[in-house]
Motif scaffolding. Structure first.
Motif, PDB file in Angstrom:
ATOM      1  N   ASN A  52     -56.837  82.803 -26.885  1.00 36.33           N
ATOM      2  CA  ASN A  52     -56.496  81.776 -25.978  1.00 36.33           C
ATOM      3  C   ASN A  52     -54.974  80.901 -26.360  1.00 36.33           C
TER       4      ASN A  52
ATOM      5  N   LYS B 149     -52.923  79.683 -23.482  1.00 35.06           N
ATOM      6  CA  LYS B 149     -53.241  78.699 -22.983  1.00 35.06           C
ATOM      7  C   LYS B 149     -52.546  77.275 -23.540  1.00 35.06           C
TER       8      LYS B 149
ATOM      9  N   ASP C 234     -49.870  74.647 -23.265  1.00 38.15           N
ATOM     10  CA  ASP C 234     -48.938  74.218 -22.178  1.00 38.15           C
ATOM     11  C   ASP C 234     -48.187  73.011 -22.496  1.00 38.15           C
TER      12      ASP C 234
END
Lengths: 691, 229
Positions: free
Chosen positions: A457, A460, A462
């Motif tokens: 991940n 992911k 951001d």
């Protein structure tokens, strides 16, 4: 059949000497510190907390009186500016210094700085004294400032500034020992080696947590019980703040302890002394000597060493060798010398061993064969005193024709971690990595590494930072999202010895996951010098996010990534296990500055250090943290398993990945490859010469 | 069916590795590119899956001693570490001056000077070397007195630590068959806490037939018996 002797690694027991740790992961009672000090080089990891507080701390006793800690904490039900859904994550650094050692009448006294760089939520200073008044019964009393002076202060010393310096990453020296001061203290009683009961009066009233969060402070009294396992680990149960239950687990290790002291590897072959008078026999000179090469090759291969070249003269033999197995170089040299005594003609009195790394002759180690014969069963210091370690420049015999070209490959799993993102403090990618190398010549290598992500991940992330610098490192998430499969590296590298004391490297290609280009380095390191100097210049372009063969524009949202960066470096071995490095130059984002690294190093390969990078980027442009700093730990595979190995695991705990003070991650930098074959490193690890 | 009851566990593991060495446990490599960590994990897994054949220490039987003695003409020693519950027959493989090096088949060695411990290798926590002072002379002459000796080990950091001992050597009774003199060596560490007592059975020619000697903090006492000179 002979049964082997069984050597069981004895479990290291630290139980007696390591003090109890508190929820902050430093020697202490429950929430308050004590003046106890862990044995030198103790490395401790603590997971603890009570109520809304959870803290993970790594502490290291850097010197007998000085320790440092790095902490990552989670406070739930807390509305700070940077909180995410009411959860606040924070990093903090502590330092502790022992002013006075405990004596017959005087207590141990420690001064501590808690959260001394950073946002300062945990910020507090203390002066604390601890004395064992009866066997197992300890009394502690101290004065705290800042957070530790927030309950019932008895004095005010100056004023404590509330606003933070810079962007929160600077030493908060303007606050230390200022403002309200309050007293804290406690008692602990250990009826045996396993159990300890403690009670404390806390001078921390959790002011911020009460004002902005759900913390309730019902009582200044905290109570706890510790249980200590056989391996020294501490498990604690607390009653804290008058209303909460707390837990803690602390594990200790010490780089000075190995799984098996001296290693569990098999014995070396014995030295074969020559018969009296045999040295005069020169009958072998002029005959075919390939048999000697064969026998020596067999003996060295048996010990995991590579015989790359050999010249035989009537009185001198010179061996060119590589050491893929032994983390302690003298052990590789010693085993080669032993094999030579068994194989080579008796007239040869001088042995020269030239160890090679990447085709560079790193040193020439010279022995008198009679010394090896006479000192095989003596103190290793005696053979060291008779060994000459000189520059390897021009000393290596040429490699045998069948040594190069050489091809190698490996397939292995990998894991990549990202920590400290408040959205999700721990992220990881898992996958498979394939590596290959091709060496047309000893000092020329084409190598590459490809990864295929299986799950993870990292993509992911951001976070978008309002950065005043070009985005040289902060687009990691995009690289992770688009680079699957990714070419991590694909380079052509040339290594050389341009002159005595000098080493060189030129690397061309896809240098690392984010940059491609050319990297050149020169290192000056005399074979017996504590000091080394290096220069590196890089010409780079950012790679496409898919990490295949393309490049992208150097223009980023916040500025242009400059083509040229580079450093002048100084490396110095201070002795007594301390090592320093200074890198001055231009960093990836075009910022100029210096990186200082200080390591505590152990002969068995463990290293624990800290670094800080300060560049000309104004702190407000750098963003949160003000400047780059972190901790690095090297764990040698050999010391952990008891089997000889050159493998080391390197961990860098960076407080935050930002664009300022970032360096190129090119592979194969020279200093680390060279130094273990030089002084003073060879003398430090010489204990394994006869092992 | 459990994995350990497979009669060919290693073959099965080999097939598995060949099938797909990218499986998380079984990383593989050639040409020196691999890391020792994956190799270690693989070997560790192989041991576990295969069911360890070296299930604890083994004891040498008198029959085994006879077999080995019949097979070779080399000097032979039986060494026993009671604390480790481990013993082995060791055969002389080299001689350097007065020091003989004996070895097990598993590449572990013990160096003895007239039966007195001078070093060990491959046991873990090895005695790296020892300076026995006048002890060899005192033993050979069966004479008592005060002696100083130094024993050297590697610590966990791989740094040499030197233990200095002051020792009282005493000559005890003579008797038994074969006829030997019992000598004791009582040592206490100078500036330290270690201490030990060694005993030696010395024959009329001044050779040590049997002894009990300290091999260091990791191994404690060893019983050393010369089966054949």
């Amino acid at each position: 059949m002979l049964a082997g002797l069984v050597a069981l690694p004895s479990a290291a027991v630290f139980a007696e000497s390591v003090p109890s740790y508190n929820m902050y992961g430093v020697p202490g009672l429950i929430d308050m510190p004590t003046a106890n000090v862990a044995p030198d080089a103790t490395l401790s990891a603590t997971l603890g907390g009570a109520g809304n507080q959870a803290r993970a701390t790594l502490s290291f006793q850097f010197a007998p009186r000085l320790s440092g800690s790095f902490r990552y904490s989670r406070i739930s039900d807390f509305d700070a500016r940077d909180s995410v859904d009411g959860v606040f994550y924070d990093r903090s650094f502590d330092l502790r210094f022992q002013l006075l050692e405990e004596g017959d009448y005087l207590p141990s006294v420690v001064v501590g700085l808690q959260d001394f760089i950073g946002t300062g939520l945990y910020g507090g200073e203390y002066l604390v004294a601890t004395k064992e008044v009866l066997p197992g019964f300890e009394m502690t009393g101290g004065i705290g400032w800042g957070r530790l002076g927030s309950r019932a202060p008895f004095a005010e010393i100056g004023t404590r500034k509330a606003e933070k310096l810079g962007e929160g990453g600077l030493p908060t020296y303007d606050r230390w020992f200022r403002g309200d001061a309050a007293a804290f203290g406690g008692l602990s009683y250990a009826p045996n080696d396993r159990l300890r009961f403690s009670a404390e009066y806390s001078s921390d009233s959790y002011t911020r947590e009460r004002a902005d969060g759900g913390h309730e402070d019902d009582s200044p009294w905290n109570f706890g019980v510790d249980y200590r396992f056989r391996n020294g680990a501490q498990l604690s149960l607390y009653h804290a703040y008058g209303n909460s239950v707390g837990f803690q687990l602390t594990m200790h290790t010490n780089p000075r302890r190995a799984a098996v002291p001296g290693g569990a590897e098999t014995a070396p072959v014995p030295v074969a002394p020559r018969a009296r008078g045999a040295a005069r026999d020169l009958g072998w000179v002029g005959t075919d000597t390939s048999g000697y090469r064969q026998s020596l090759n067999t003996a060295m291969t048996n010990d995991g060493l590579v015989l790359e070249g050999l010249t035989l003269e009537p009185q001198t033999a010179t061996v060119r060798m590589r050491n893929p197995r032994y983390g302690q170089v003298p052990q590789a040299i010693g085993r080669t010398a032993r094999a030579m005594t068994r194989v080579l003609p008796a007239s040869i009195e001088t042995f020269v061993i030239v160890p090679m790394v990447e085709g560079m002759a790193l040193s020439a180690v010279t022995f008198r064969r009679s010394d090896l014969e006479a000192l095989e069963h003596e103190d290793n210091a005696e053979i060291l005193a008779r060994t000459r370690i000189t520059d390897g420049f021009g000393r290596a015999p040429s490699a045998f024709d069948d040594q190069y070209p050489k091809f190698g490959w490996a397939l292995s799993p990998y894991m990549q971690l990202s920590v400290f993102d408040p959205e999700s403090p721990l992220r990881a990618d898992f996958g498979v990595r394939a590596r290959a190398s091709y060496r047309p010549m000893a000092n020329l290598v084409i190598s590459g590494s490809v990864t295929k992500k299986l799950t993870g991940n990292l993509d992911k992330i951001d976070r978008q930072d309002d950065d005043a610098l070009p985005l040289v490192r902060t687009e990691k998430a995009r690289y992770s999202a688009e680079g699957d499969p990714a070419i991590e590296r694909l380079t052509l590298a040339h290594y050389g010895r341009p002159a005595r004391d000098f080493y060189s490297r030129v690397t061309v290609g896809y240098l690392e996951s984010m940059y491609a280009g050319v990297s050149g380095e020169v290192l000056w390191k005399p074979v017996d010098s504590r000091l080394a100097l290096g220069a590196e210049v890089n010409y780079v372009k950012p790679r496409d996010f898919d990490q295949l063969f393309g490049l992208r524009s150097s223009e980023t949202r916040t500025g242009r990534i400059p083509d040229v960066n580079g450093h002048l470096s100084a490396y110095y071995d201070f002795g007594k296990g301390y090592h320093g490095q200074l890198d001055v130059g231009r960093f990836l984002a075009g910022d100029y500055g210096a990186k200082v690294t200080v390591d505590r190093e152990f002969a068995n390969g463990w290293r624990i250090g800290a670094y800080a990078t300060v560049t000309d980027v104004p702190f407000e442009d750098f963003g949160e943290g003000s400047f780059d700093k972190g901790i690095r730990i090297t764990i040698p595979f050999g010391a952990v398993t008891g089997q000889p190995s050159t493998d080391r695991s390197n961990f860098v705990i960076q407080s935050l990945t930002r664009d300022g003070g970032a360096r190129l991650n090119v592979d194969g930098r020279l200093y680390e490859q060279v130094r273990s074959y030089h002084q003073p490193e060879m003398a430090k690890t010489w204990g394994k010469f006869w092992r | 069916m459990s994995v350990t009851s497979d009669p060919r566990p290693f073959r099965r593991l080999g097939a598995l590795a060949a099938l797909g060495c990218s499986l998380l446990l079984a990383a593989c490599s050639s040409g020196g590119e691999g890391s020792d960590i994956t190799k270690y994990v693989r070997e560790f897994a192989a041991q576990k899956i295969g069911g360890s054949s070296a299930g604890g220490p083994q004891r040498i039987t008198p029959q085994q001693i006879q077999q080995v003695a019949a097979k070779s003409k080399q000097p032979l020693v039986l060494i026993d570490f009671p604390e480790k519950k481990s013993n082995a027959l060791i055969i002389e493989i080299a001689r350097n001056g007065a020091v003989q090096t004996y070895a097990t088949s598993a590449r572990q060695t013990v160096a003895l000077e007239n039966g007195l411990a001078r070093g060990s290798r491959g046991l873990g926590g090895d005695l790296m070397s020892a300076d026995l002072g006048r002890l060899p002379h005192m033993i050979a002459q069966r004479r008592g007195g005060i002696n100083h000796r130094e024993m050297r080990f590697l610590n966990g950091e791989d740094i040499t630590v030197r233990f200095h001992f002051s020792c009282k050597v005493e000559v005890g009774p003579t008797g038994g068959n074969p006829r030997t003199t019992t000598m004791t060596e009582d040592c206490t560490q100078i500036n330290g806490l270690a201490s030990f007592t060694n005993t030696y059975q010395v024959n009329g020619a001044g050779r040590v037939l049997k002894s009990e000697q300290w091999f260091g903090p990791s191994h404690g006492q060893a019983v050393i018996q010369q089966i054949r000179f």
